[in-house]
Scaffold this active site. Structure first.
Site, PDB file in Angstrom:
ATOM      1  N   GLY A 121       0.796  -1.215   0.000  1.00 27.46           N
ATOM      2  CA  GLY A 121       0.000   0.000   0.000  1.00 27.46           C
ATOM      3  C   GLY A 121       0.831   1.269   0.000  1.00 27.46           C
ATOM      4  O   GLY A 121       2.064   1.236   0.118  1.00 27.46           O
ATOM      5  N   ILE A 188      -6.253  -0.577   4.804  1.00 26.28           N
ATOM      6  CA  ILE A 188      -5.698  -1.900   5.084  1.00 26.28           C
ATOM      7  C   ILE A 188      -4.374  -2.054   4.356  1.00 26.28           C
ATOM      8  O   ILE A 188      -4.258  -1.725   3.176  1.00 26.28           O
ATOM      9  CB  ILE A 188      -6.668  -3.014   4.634  1.00 26.28           C
ATOM     10  CG1 ILE A 188      -7.978  -2.944   5.425  1.00 26.28           C
ATOM     11  CG2 ILE A 188      -6.034  -4.390   4.793  1.00 26.28           C
ATOM     12  CD1 ILE A 188      -9.050  -3.909   4.945  1.00 26.28           C
ATOM     13  N   GLY A 189      -3.371  -2.538   5.069  1.00 29.28           N
ATOM     14  CA  GLY A 189      -2.075  -2.838   4.473  1.00 29.28           C
ATOM     15  C   GLY A 189      -1.438  -3.978   5.222  1.00 29.28           C
ATOM     16  O   GLY A 189      -1.402  -3.963   6.458  1.00 29.28           O
ATOM     17  N   ALA A 202      -6.727   0.059   9.832  1.00 22.73           N
ATOM     18  CA  ALA A 202      -6.911   1.259  10.649  1.00 22.73           C
ATOM     19  C   ALA A 202      -8.269   1.851  10.330  1.00 22.73           C
ATOM     20  O   ALA A 202      -8.569   2.144   9.164  1.00 22.73           O
ATOM     21  CB  ALA A 202      -5.803   2.266  10.372  1.00 22.73           C
ATOM     22  N   CYS A 218      -3.387   6.738   0.688  1.00 27.80           N
ATOM     23  CA  CYS A 218      -3.371   5.484  -0.072  1.00 27.80           C
ATOM     24  C   CYS A 218      -3.152   5.711  -1.564  1.00 27.80           C
ATOM     25  O   CYS A 218      -3.441   4.836  -2.391  1.00 27.80           O
ATOM     26  CB  CYS A 218      -4.657   4.689   0.157  1.00 27.80           C
ATOM     27  SG  CYS A 218      -4.971   4.330   1.900  1.00 27.80           S
TER      28      CYS A 218
END
Length: 285
Positions: A121, A188-189, A202, A218
Site C-alpha cells: 500500500g 488496510i495494508g 486502521a 493510499c
C-alpha cells in the site's frame, strides 16, 4: 522529521510472546471469548484500545511475534494467533514500494514522524481516535490466499459498522479498504512472511482528519477520508443517540464490535491477555 526505516528505540522492547519465567512483562491469565462451543483456533487478544502507543514500539512487537510464530510453525507448534488493538501517536507510514509523490511535504521536514515499512500500500496517517488492529495470524490454518485475507479484513469492518451503527459500508472494485460513498473509513495494508500475516487495518472513529490533507491517502486522489463520528453527525445521529456519553465510549463500542466481528469472520476464540509495557508503570488492560 526525517524518513525513518526500522525503528530505533531507547530500550529493547520485550516480545509479547516469550517464556514467562524470563519475561519482564507481566502476562496474566487469559479469559476466553467464544461464540460457540466448537473448538476453534485460539487468538491472543491484547486490547490496548485506550492506549496511544508509539508506532515504532508496536511495529517492533509485531516483528517479534512474527519471528516467534515462524519458529513455532517450523516445529509444528504454532497453536495460536495474536491480535493487538491500539491507537498511535500522530505518524505517517508508507509501504515498501510507496511513492513520495503522494506526500505534500518535504520528507526532511515532515509534520510528524514518517516511516517506510514492509507492508503493502501507499502512505497513510495514524493518530489518536483511530483504532488500529494488528492481527498476526498464520494463514496456513485459514486460507493461503492474500485476496481472501484482505477481503476478510474488510468484512470485519463492514459488519461492525452495520451491526453497531447501521452504517452501510462497502468495498470499491479495484481498491482495498472500506468505504461509505466516496469516503474511505478504513485503510488496510499487510505483509506476509512464510504465510504469517501482520500489519493490518486502521479505522477512523473519532480521528482528527486534518493530517490527511498533508498526503494523498493510499495514493487515491479523487476520494476523501471519513470517520464514524463524522458520519453519525452528518446523518443527524450524534453519539448520544447510541447511549454513548463521549468519544471514549464511541471508541470502546467500536472496538468491542470489531473484536466480535473479527472472531466471527475468522472463526476463532479470543484469549484475552494484558501486559505491562517496560517503559511505563501503567498496566494495560
Amino acid at each position: 522529521m526525517n524518513l525513518l526505516g526500522s525503528p530505533t528505540l531507547s530500550y529493547a522492547p520485550t516480545p509479547l510472546i516469550q517464556n514467562p519465567s524470563k519475561s519482564t512483562r507481566k502476562i496474566h491469565s487469559c479469559h476466553l471469548i467464544s461464540t460457540t462451543h466448537k473448538t476453534r483456533r485460539r487468538c491472543d487478544l491484547y486490547d490496548l484500545h485506550k492506549e496511544v502507543v508509539p508506532y515504532a514500539e508496536a511495529w517492533t512487537w509485531q516483528k517479534a511475534i512474527v519471528r516467534e510464530r515462524s519458529a513455532l510453525s517450523d516445529r509444528n507448534e504454532d497453536f495460536s494467533d495474536s491480535l493487538i488493538v491500539l491507537q498511535h501517536h500522530p505518524v505517517y507510514t508508507m509501504g515498501a514500494a510507496s511513492c513520495e509523490n503522494y506526500l505534500n511535504f518535504d520528507v526532511k521536514n515532515a509534520p510528524f514522524d514518517l516511516y517506510r515499512t514492509e507492508r503493502g500500500g501507499e502512505v497513510t496517517y495514524h493518530g489518536p481516535g483511530q483504532l488500529v488492529m494488528y492481527p498476526i495470524i498464520n494463514l496456513r490454518y485459514y486460507k493461503m490466499d492474500l485476496h481472501w485475507y484482505l477481503r476478510s479484513l474488510e468484512e470485519v469492518v463492514i459488519r461492525a459498522l452495520s451491526s453497531t451503527f447501521a452504517i452501510k459500508a462497502s468495498r470499491v472494485e479495484g481498491l482495498t479498504g472500506v468505504w461509505v460513498g466516496d469516503a474511505k473509513l478504513a485503510a488496510i495494508g499487510i505483509k506476509v512472511s512464510k504465510w504469517i500475516a501482520y500489519h493490518g487495518l486502521a479505522l477512523n472513529v473519532t480521528t482528527d482528519l486534518t493530517p490527511f490533507d498533508q498526503i494523498i491517502p493510499c495514493g487515491i486522489r479523487d476520494r476523501q477520508v471519513g470517520s464514524i463520528k463524522g458520519l453519525l453527525n452528518e446523518n443527524g445521529c450524534p453519539v448520544e443517540d447510541y447511549e454513548l456519553n463521549d468519544d471514549q465510549d464511541l471508541m470502546y463500542t467500536t472496538c468491542k464490535s470489531l473484536v466480535r466481528e473479527f472472531c466471527d469472520v475468522f472463526q476463532i476464540d479470543f484469549c484475552q491477555k494484558t501486559l505491562q509495557r517496560p517503559a511505563t508503570e501503567n498496566l494495560l488492560a
